[in-house]
Write an enzyme that holds these catalytic residues in place. Structure first.
Site, PDB file in Angstrom:
ATOM      1  N   GLY A  34       0.793  -1.221   0.000  1.00 21.69           N
ATOM      2  CA  GLY A  34       0.000   0.000   0.000  1.00 21.69           C
ATOM      3  C   GLY A  34       0.822   1.265   0.000  1.00 21.69           C
ATOM      4  O   GLY A  34       0.326   2.340   0.336  1.00 21.69           O
ATOM      5  N   SER A  36       4.164   1.355  -4.547  1.00 16.28           N
ATOM      6  CA  SER A  36       5.314   0.842  -5.292  1.00 16.28           C
ATOM      7  C   SER A  36       4.956   0.583  -6.751  1.00 16.28           C
ATOM      8  O   SER A  36       5.775   0.805  -7.648  1.00 16.28           O
ATOM      9  CB  SER A  36       5.843  -0.447  -4.645  1.00 16.28           C
ATOM     10  OG  SER A  36       4.836  -1.439  -4.593  1.00 16.28           O
ATOM     11  N   ASP A  68      -1.360   8.825  -6.607  1.00 17.16           N
ATOM     12  CA  ASP A  68      -0.024   8.249  -6.425  1.00 17.16           C
ATOM     13  C   ASP A  68       0.953   8.768  -7.471  1.00 17.16           C
ATOM     14  O   ASP A  68       2.097   9.116  -7.157  1.00 17.16           O
ATOM     15  CB  ASP A  68      -0.086   6.719  -6.512  1.00 17.16           C
ATOM     16  CG  ASP A  68      -0.879   6.103  -5.381  1.00 17.16           C
ATOM     17  OD1 ASP A  68      -1.143   6.809  -4.395  1.00 17.16           O
ATOM     18  OD2 ASP A  68      -1.253   4.925  -5.492  1.00 17.16           O
ATOM     19  N   ASN A  72      -2.582  -6.635  -3.507  1.00 14.46           N
ATOM     20  CA  ASN A  72      -2.309  -6.077  -4.830  1.00 14.46           C
ATOM     21  C   ASN A  72      -3.646  -5.670  -5.432  1.00 14.46           C
ATOM     22  O   ASN A  72      -4.461  -6.515  -5.769  1.00 14.46           O
ATOM     23  CB  ASN A  72      -1.605  -7.101  -5.722  1.00 14.46           C
ATOM     24  CG  ASN A  72      -1.131  -6.486  -7.027  1.00 14.46           C
ATOM     25  OD1 ASN A  72      -1.844  -5.705  -7.647  1.00 14.46           O
ATOM     26  ND2 ASN A  72       0.087  -6.825  -7.427  1.00 14.46           N
ATOM     27  N   LYS A  73      -3.885  -4.355  -5.539  1.00 12.82           N
ATOM     28  CA  LYS A  73      -5.211  -3.887  -5.933  1.00 12.82           C
ATOM     29  C   LYS A  73      -5.597  -4.292  -7.350  1.00 12.82           C
ATOM     30  O   LYS A  73      -6.776  -4.280  -7.695  1.00 12.82           O
ATOM     31  CB  LYS A  73      -5.322  -2.370  -5.755  1.00 12.82           C
ATOM     32  CG  LYS A  73      -4.378  -1.538  -6.591  1.00 12.82           C
ATOM     33  CD  LYS A  73      -4.463  -0.076  -6.195  1.00 12.82           C
ATOM     34  CE  LYS A  73      -3.506   0.788  -6.992  1.00 12.82           C
ATOM     35  NZ  LYS A  73      -3.492   2.185  -6.536  1.00 12.82           N
TER      36      LYS A  73
END
Length: 390
Positions: A72, A75, A119, A162-163
């Site tokens: 989260g 990366s 992000d 891992n979304k």
């Protein structure tokens, strides 16, 4: 590091032990397998398509990093941004940081994640020593001076998420989209042109607090079925599935529109309140900011429902041992918490959290420094060019 490959038309990326190579002119991104190299390909393809390039020269890349995977901490987005910047540099082309951020946000969707761009924006627009308030349409970033006397501490729950590997994240995106459309229709707006909750507020010209009241009036707390959504919008189920829902949300049976809208508008209110407190800097700044972080986690847990038992436990532990505020960070369902800790309590805080959460369990902590650490605002992505001497 990236270099042009002589007479090459391939992209080769190396990260021990899983090297990867593909044609530079036939990029295929497998949405069913969110492996690390697919994120690199997203950034590469984003630049390629933005400029309409073909017959590209290939390159060799060595990829390295120290962020725990699926924690989260962005990366994946950082890798997309790195790839975009590397590709741009190798090609000898230029874009502004804002343009790069927008391209990389769009290109990460190649892997199937309906992200919003936060992000990628901070990856490029971050500046050392200051936090940023990021706003969209148009993309812009404003400095926010954080209080002295307190530090932010990251703690990894050790639950990987891992979304792109699940539909949780995209379902929340779609629920917000549907909520925006129902709110727009309720207030007589052109609902079929609305995609985001922010657009409803902007078109109505009202405050975030007023949007919370409108949400109370327009939406009910009970989950909506696809059929009820269709009745509200006066469309067919086929139109809903083909024109609004994404491929991996077409089989969802319930949508929690009230809860998601309440979370988004209240969270946006907290962000602006956080900035205002930092600007005014009252004597109890750290306490006030901590309270906002605690409210944020409660909203993530109860309204957005993107927390998990381990995150909730870790947040409670962090608060118990001195954090003024603690909340999940990132997409949720695992990953990390971020806590606001008075500087004079930092040493004892780290020791107590380490013992209470990590050492009293059999959690696989590969590195304490990667699982629990204090942090401060750093700079965004940069290119370092090494001068070559003959």
């Amino acid at each position: 590091m990236a270099t042009e490959g002589p007479a090459m038309r391939r992209v080769q990326v190396a990260e021990h032990p899983r090297d990867f190579s593909t044609s530079a002119n036939n990029i295929q991104i497998d949405k069913t397998k969110p492996l690390w190299h697919n994120y690199f390909l997203c950034g590469f393809k984003g630049i390629q398509e933005h400029f309409g390039l073909s017959n590209l020269t290939g390159m060799n890349c060595l990829v390295d990093g120290n962020i725990p995977p699926s924690s989260g901490l962005s990366s994946s987005s950082a890798l997309v941004c790195c790839a975009g910047l590397v590709t741009l540099t190798v090609l000898g082309m230029n874009l502004s940081k804002v343009e790069l951020a927008e391209i990389c946000a769009k290109s990460e969707r190649y892997i199937g994640t309906e992200g919003g761009g936060m992000d990628q924006s901070i990856s490029f627009l971050a500046e050392e020593g200051t936090a940023k308030l990021i706003e969209f349409s148009p993309l812009r970033a404003t400095d926010v001076k954080l209080p002295s006397g307190a530090v932010f501490v990251i703690a990894n729950s050790c639950v990987e998420m891992n979304k792109a590997a699940t539909s949780h994240f995209n379902i929340r995106v779609m629920e917000c989209r549907l909520a925006a459309k129902l709110l727009a229709k309720y207030r007589g707006l052109q609902w079929d042109e609305v995609l985001r909750l922010e657009e409803v507020q902007a078109k109505l010209g009202v405050s975030l607090e007023e949007m919370l009241w409108i949400t109370e009036d327009a939406l009910h707390p009970e989950p909506y079925s696809p059929e009820e959504v269709c009745r509200c919008l006066e469309i067919s189920l086929q139109e809903l599935r083909t024109q609004i829902l994404s491929p991996n949300t077409q089989d969802v049976l319930i949508f929690k529109l009230y809860q998601r809208a309440k979370h988004v508008y209240s969270e946006a209110t907290r962000v602006l309140r956080f900035k205002k407190i930092c600007e005014e800097a009252p004597d109890n700044t750290v306490q006030l900011l901590g309270e906002l972080m605690n409210q944020s986690h409660a909203s993530c847990r109860d309204l957005c429902e993107c927390s998990c038992p381990e995150l909730d436990q870790l947040v409670d532990i962090c608060r118990k041992f001195g954090a003024q505020g603690s909340r999940l960070t990132g997409a949720g369902w695992g990953g990390c918490t971020v806590s606001l800790v008075p500087a004079d309590k930092l040493t004892s805080f780290l020791a107590n959290v380490l013992e209470a959460y990590y050492q009293r369990s059999d959690r696989n902590v590969t590195s304490e420094k990667q699982s629990l650490f204090a942090t401060k605002p750093g700079g965004g992505a940069l290119v370092f060019l090494e001068a070559q001497t003959m």
